[in-house]
Every structure is written in structure tokens, then in C-alpha cells.
Scaffold this motif. Sequence first.
Motif, short mmCIF file in Angstrom:
data_model
loop_
_atom_site.label_atom_id
_atom_site.label_comp_id
_atom_site.label_asym_id
_atom_site.label_seq_id
_atom_site.Cartn_x
_atom_site.Cartn_y
_atom_site.Cartn_z
N SER A 177 3.39 -4.68 -1.17
CA SER A 177 2.11 -5.19 -0.66
C SER A 177 1.05 -4.10 -0.52
O SER A 177 0.38 -4.01 0.50
CB SER A 177 2.32 -5.90 0.67
OG SER A 177 2.61 -4.95 1.68
N ALA A 178 0.92 -3.28 -1.52
CA ALA A 178 -0.19 -2.32 -1.54
C ALA A 178 -0.70 -2.29 -2.98
O ALA A 178 -0.13 -2.94 -3.86
CB ALA A 178 0.29 -0.95 -1.09
N LYS A 179 -1.73 -1.52 -3.19
CA LYS A 179 -2.34 -1.49 -4.53
C LYS A 179 -1.37 -0.97 -5.58
O LYS A 179 -0.57 -0.08 -5.31
CB LYS A 179 -3.55 -0.56 -4.50
CG LYS A 179 -4.78 -1.25 -3.97
CD LYS A 179 -6.01 -0.82 -4.72
CE LYS A 179 -7.11 -1.84 -4.50
NZ LYS A 179 -8.42 -1.35 -4.84
N LYS B 60 1.32 -1.87 -7.10
CA LYS B 60 2.76 -1.91 -7.02
C LYS B 60 3.29 -2.82 -8.13
O LYS B 60 2.72 -3.87 -8.41
CB LYS B 60 3.23 -2.41 -5.65
CG LYS B 60 2.78 -1.53 -4.50
CD LYS B 60 3.48 -0.19 -4.49
CE LYS B 60 2.98 0.69 -3.37
NZ LYS B 60 3.56 2.04 -3.40
N LEU C 75 6.75 0.81 2.16
CA LEU C 75 5.60 0.90 3.06
C LEU C 75 6.09 0.81 4.50
O LEU C 75 6.91 -0.05 4.82
CB LEU C 75 4.64 -0.25 2.76
CG LEU C 75 4.21 -0.32 1.29
CD1 LEU C 75 3.76 -1.73 0.92
CD2 LEU C 75 3.12 0.68 1.02
N GLY D 74 -4.20 -7.19 7.86
CA GLY D 74 -5.30 -6.34 7.40
C GLY D 74 -6.63 -6.68 8.03
O GLY D 74 -7.68 -6.25 7.54
#
Lengths: 503, 503
Positions: free
Chosen positions: A214-216, A218, B111, B238
Amino acid sequence: MFPFKNNIVLVRNSNRNLYLQLCDQIIGFIKSGKLPPSTKLPGSRKLAESLSVHRKTVISAYEELISQGWIETIPTKGTFVTSSLPIVNPKNFVQPVLQNNIKEKSGFSFLTRSHLIRKPKHKIDQKMLVVDDGCPDHRLAPIEEIAKVYRNITKKSHYENLLTYNSTYGNLELRKSLVTYLNQTRGLHITVDNILITRGSQMGIYLNSQLLLSAKNKVIVVGNTNYMTADNTFKEAGARIEQVPVDDQGLDTNAIEKLCKIKQINAVYTTSHHHHPTTVTLSAERRMHLLQLAQYYNFAIIEDDYDYDFHYNNAPILPLASNDDHGNVIYIGGFTKIIAPAIRIGYLIAPKDFVGEAARLRRIIDRQGDTLLEQTLAQMISTGDVQRHCNKVLKIYKTRRDLFCSLLKEKLGDYFDFEIPKGGMAIWVKLNKAYNWDVICNEAEKLDIELNPDWRRYDNDNSRHNGIRMGFASLNEEEIREVIERLVKVFELVKQKHNKLIT
Amino acid sequence: MFPFKNNIVLVRNSNRNLYLQLCDQIIGFIKSGKLPPSTKLPGSRKLAESLSVHRKTVISAYEELISQGWIETIPTKGTFVTSSLPIVNPKNFVQPVLQNNIKEKSGFSFLTRSHLIRKPKHKIDQKMLVVDDGCPDHRLAPIEEIAKVYRNITKKSHYENLLTYNSTYGNLELRKSLVTYLNQTRGLHITVDNILITRGSQMGIYLNSQLLLSAKNKVIVVGNTNYMTADNTFKEAGARIEQVPVDDQGLDTNAIEKLCKIKQINAVYTTSHHHHPTTVTLSAERRMHLLQLAQYYNFAIIEDDYDYDFHYNNAPILPLASNDDHGNVIYIGGFTKIIAPAIRIGYLIAPKDFVGEAARLRRIIDRQGDTLLEQTLAQMISTGDVQRHCNKVLKIYKTRRDLFCSLLKEKLGDYFDFEIPKGGMAIWVKLNKAYNWDVICNEAEKLDIELNPDWRRYDNDNSRHNGIRMGFASLNEEEIREVIERLVKVFELVKQKHNKLIT
């Protein structure tokens, strides 16, 4: 003066107290602007008389309204609608609130998930004969035993603490019995610190995807084709999905190696035991290759071993997790297939640091599992009841597989192409390309038989494999014969129509 | 020739079959490079003799290894380790796998969630007297009744379908009884289409935050201070969190209006009935104001009504949701406070379009709820058992509140400042600023009393309110007296030390 008498309706044998009914209605008048701020209310005696209720009812109602801040008492002057309430524009509130006002539309905006399946169905049509995509037969579940153990647990005072907040990692006794059970049956080498109890394996997939992806930028690697719900879960996390071919040995690990050389990949998702949907088993050679790649390129392998226990031709093949010497494998599984879909206990097995992080996230999704049911299952694993049940249904499912496959071959061999699956609960059936599943499913529905809907055909990418999974495990012998018989009719009907179109 | 005899250990009374033990070990040799690709294996008769096992055991093992792809038979030549296995660098595999290899560290990156609380505790120390932050007394839960109804359900064949995949919206009978229950007790006007059954109210907060806030520049308004787990859940999505003051009337809605004028806000989170942590009730004036703002500025109100049923001085105040004529309120609640924390059934009430979207998301997090328990609860709501239980514990909790507050005032009034809460299960206790909670909690721990840890002091923003919540509901009269007595000792000890430091 506001005509209270004409506007207030009190129902004597209602579940709601008279004084509260009175409150509700006065609040309604205040809100609708009929009783504006600073309006004087009648004295309690007077109102009681006009409504034919006891004066105490009105006094209680006024006290309630005062404590809620709707009205206020000004000494020597009387009782008034609170002066500081904002002046309400009557237009906004004047419509009467319907008793059964179905609220259809939100007054705010929210994000929609077009990558997820259509809204879940509300109800299942009971008369339909459903060919699912690989579910267990819930009618075989040992539910009476479960309920009995469950009830016995609630009777013992030393289990009282199970009712309060407990470990987010899951019931400790369940984790202990899983250590023994999984080390023995799957050749794992784990301790209680490597386990997080989840809600079915689906929560395991969700937690993994959020923690890994869940991040840029990936990237997750999956087979083409792949278990659709897993794909959707990865999309939900915002991951980029890379597909590699699947052949008769499972995921093409050479293709994965090529990918690794050109970009950082974060995880590979594999249903190694029986690939979903095609039922192929990942070969020994590729298993070793995949583990080596994971170690070299530092990615995670999400091994979804959803039907490890159902292998018919030989012993199950030990999972990748049993050979994972470098902490690359996250192993997920559960009891929904062994016991029943509604017994939603699963597990996520991983190195301790990852398990800790998964627990942290799980805590804000769903504070903890169902501790009583977890304790129940722990006992049933320790006594061997779960393993016994598993052996029992394994035999039944093998018989069903053999019957389904032989009838499918015999009666419908012209239309369908399939391999007899070595395990699992479904057959990967490819339809002769002269036919179209939409047409077949449509026709089948008329004969009260439900096949996989279009969103379960694992063809998101237009690979046109023309395959669907046909679950055999949830159908008994009679139902299997009935399904085949009706499918034969379906093809007769389709061919008739087809001929008509031609002639 | 590889010395099989010296290297293979077979345990006769193990849970794992002899032939599988043999397989496991041969696979180990192949993996470790001790048996490289193309190595010839001894004939089955010879190996059986050297290991003193029946020849059939070796044959079964070889068959298994062939089917798994580790070895292959070449006609007229014999049996070999599969030639196409990749050549393994012995260095990578040579370490023996320990039977109890605790995997501590992952071989991949993931993460971490620094905004979430520390890793959940594994175990609770039983001898400690815990003052929680507002939990029910699980010892009062009607668990035997629950287990009885649960078991009766499993005995009836018409409930068999509960065991298979069911609606993601939750059990239909539970949704039906909730419609009646919530419309009667909370003045709502909903139908079954407005309900999603969740796992406790926490899942409701999670789903809301993901649907409303998980995109760029989404803003949620909360009180300063606020329920910490809700804040964390919004951060997980977020969101940007905007804080507004909380005074003796609850959230400052004028401050919200000011915010609306300068930026788009997406949602307001409110624990309107008893603000968490301060226990203040949102006033009627502000309720109306907040609803008007939501309608005008099109934002969602997340109304977390976690302890609606516990109001002691007068009838509970109807939730904002009961006045929501424009579809702005998402109402969440559950039964963890009424029954017990482990009975994790909650609900999310919202306009139909939003409920559909929430169900879609819930489906990939956790396919469905615990249908048997949901059916159990449905029956207990319909028969009035839940309401009866609720009335019973309400009286008990009121007595406990009164005792706790009067003792706190009498014995510890010099140190603590608090208002008697009108409802809920906790008191918002502010410590005299001459003292520090860390010191008090430390000292308390030595006397086996556990107060709220630092991460539960709702002071993320250094507002230095010096307050904590003290739960009174989960302690019986004897325990309350004991807590107060020990706290008195704590302050004596702290003062002694303090004097020592001064003199």
C-alpha cells in the motif's frame, strides 16, 4: 398558542414511554420551526389536562427536554423553548419524516471501488442447483460437536476471561495447538510468535496486501490467470499487478526471474498446492527456484494454501513455507474449507517482526477474533477431532471428484476439456471454443442450474481461456447426477437454437 | 554412494507415516545439495534392507517423490534425482533447519505503521487490578443463554445454510430485528437495506475511514481530545485530521463552521452521546447546528454511539441519526459494550448507496460475519433478552458509578478533578497538575494496580489536560473499594518521596 392537543398523538401500549413520546413530538415541533426559540410552553397541569395524561408525565417530559437542552425554565416566568437554538429555516425541516423512510442516497461523497466485484447479493435463490467454484459441503460440518464444546467452555469459570478483550494475535491455546498441528502436518518449524489468527484466509490476504503493497510503486506478481479476489485485494492496496504465465507446472518462475532483473518486485502470490483457478500443482523444481529468487531479490512469497488438506492421489506436498530458511514466506490458510465457510478462523504464519506489524493493523480493523470459537477449535485440534473430520471428508470428496469427472467425460466430453484435478474441490473446465459461457449459463439458469457468473471466470485480461471452475465437493452423489443431466439438456437446447439460426 | 543408512532416522511411533518421513529426509538431502541432480538412488529392496523397513515403505516414498517431481525413473536405468532441478549452491542450504527455529526477521521489506499503537500485548497479568478506560463487566454477560441458543440453532436443519457462504451484509434475521430494535430505542427510520453488520464498531470506523478518507486531501474533523483508536484509524486511511475544541457542550460546532468556510471537509467524527474521552454530551443546539452544517457543506457525520444504552440520570438522548433527514449521518454501534467485548457484533447504519459500497469493501477484508452468532443475537433481540440484560446491567453500573465517584471525591478529592458522568462506563479524571500520571502509574504498578498506559491518555497533541479515563463498570463493589484504597496509598507514597526530595 400552539395547538398541542391537535398535534400530539400518544400511544398507550407502545414500547416507548408516554413521557418520551411527548418529548419526541415536542422536539419535532422545535426542529420543524413550529415551536420557534423562546416560545412559551403551557404549564404542566394545563398540558396534562388537554392531553388527558397524568401531570407527572408532562413533568417528566419537561425535565427530559431541559436536560437535553431543548427547553429552559426561567424563574417566575415559566418554561420556554431554549432561546439560543439556531433559528431554523422551516423549508429545510418542514417535510414530515416518514416512519419508513428508506434512505437511498447519501448527502455526502465517498470513494467507490470499481475494481471490486459488484455489490454482494442479498439472497440466494434456494431452488437453484448451484455449481460453485470450489466450496466444501457445509452439510458435513461437525457443527453439533462444535456447539457442544463451545457450550462446555462457557460453563467453566476459568474461561470467563475469554469474554473480555484478549490478544489481537488470537487465543493463545489455539496458537499453541496450531504450532503442533502445522509443524506435524505441513513440516513447518514455527512457534506461537509466528502466528496471527485471522478471519478466514481472506483477512490474511488483505493484511498482507496492506503491509506489503500500500505505497507507491509496489509490485506484486501473480499468475495469469489468478484467484480473482486476491487480485482485487491487491488492487485495493494500490499495487501494480504483474502477471506471469501458468502452465502444467504452475507459475512460470523463469518469467518471475526475468521480471526481477528489470524491476523491484515486492511479493509473489501463489496458490502453490493447487493453483487457483487451474488446480495445477507447483513443481518441486519451481518451488526451489522461487525460494531462491525470493532470497536473492528480497521479496515476500504469499503462499495461500487454501486447500492443503485435500489431495487425493498421494500425500499433500509440503508447502514452500516448510522449506523457507530465510524468512521469505508468508503462509496463509484456515478452517473454512475443512469445517465450513461460516467458521471463519484462519491464520497467517510469518517471521515474528511481520506478525507483530500485521497484528497492529488488524487491531484497528477488527480488535480481536471470536475468542470462544477459537478456544473451541483449539480443543478440537488437540483432541484430534479436526484431523479425524478432515480424513472423513477427504474420502467423501475423492468419491465425488471421481464421479463428477467420469460423468463429465462420459456425457459432456464433446464440449468440455479438463484434467482430473489431483486435489482441491473444483475442476478447471474449459468449454469448447465453439460455445460461449454466457449462452450456456443463461440457458442453464432456465433449468434452475447456476454456474459461475461472469465475474468469476478469471478472464479479467481477456486471455480467452474459456474456462470456469466447477466445484464438486459441495454436491452429493444425487446432486452430481442431477447437475450432469441438466447440463446435457442445456447443450441439447443450445444446439437446437444454434441449428435454427443456421437453417 | 551416499550413506543413506547413517543419515536417515525414522521414528516408528510418530504421527507422520514412515514413508513420509523418508520422503522428507530425501528432499532435505536434495535441497542441501547432498544429493545433486541426476544422482542415482539405491533400489527399493536394497534401501529397505539397509534401513530395516518394509520394501513397500520405500516404494511408497519413491512414488511420492516422483509425483512431487523430486526424483524420476528412467526405464531400464533406475531411479534418479530429477536432472532438471537447478543446481543448488550448497552454502545457501547447508545449515541444518532447527526443529524450533523461531523466525524472528523477515527476508523482505514491509511498511510499518508508526501511527498505530505499539504491538498489542500478548498476555494480561492476572494478579493486577486493572482500571480500564471504560469496559463492561464481562462477568455479567449472559453467556450461558447465548451458548444455549447457539446450540439450539445448530440442531435445527433449517438453519443448516447458515454454515455456508452468506450475505456480506450480515444475517438477514439479525438485520430485521435490528430495524425494529433501533427504530424503537433510537428513533431511527431505517430498513434492512440501511444496515451492514460489522465486527464490533471498530470495523465500522475502519470501513468509514477507508471509504471517506483514503484519497488525497481528505479531511476529517475530530474533537481535541478524541478517542485515540479512531484517530489512528483515520491516519491509517491517510486523512488529514483537523481538531476542534470540546467544551461542556461537546464538539464546538462554530469552530467546525469556520473550518467549512475555508476548506472542504469530508467528515466529522463524533461520540455525541458521551464524548470520548471526556464523557460530555453534545447539546441539542449543537446537534442541530452540526446537522445543518453537514447538509449545507455535504459532509458525512460519523456518529459513534458506543454507549448509547448507558445513561443514568435520564433517558438516553436520541442520536443525530434519528434527526438525519438528508442522509448525512453514518451511525455505528454494537453489542460489545452491552454483552461482552468478545461478542464482536456491531452495525453500520447509513444510506443504502453507502452501505452497498461498505459491503463491497468488507467482502475483501473479511468475507462475512459469524452467521451462527448473528442468528443467536437476532433471536435474543426479538425475544427481548438483550433489552432485559441491558436494563439489568444499567442498574448495576449506576450503583458502581455512584460508589466510585463518591469514594473518589471523599478519599482522593485533593488530587483529582472530575464531573460525575451522566452515562457511559468511565469517569474523565483530571490529575492535579502538581502531579504527573507517569509517576502515579509507576507507583500504582508496584501496588499491583494498572492504570491507563501513556498511549491511552488522549494527549497526542500535548494539550496537557492531565486526564485519564477511569472505568468503573467492570469493577464490582469490593474491587472499587480496593482500587480506591490502593490509590490512597499510592498518593501517600508519592508525597513521601516528594517530601524527601524537598527536605
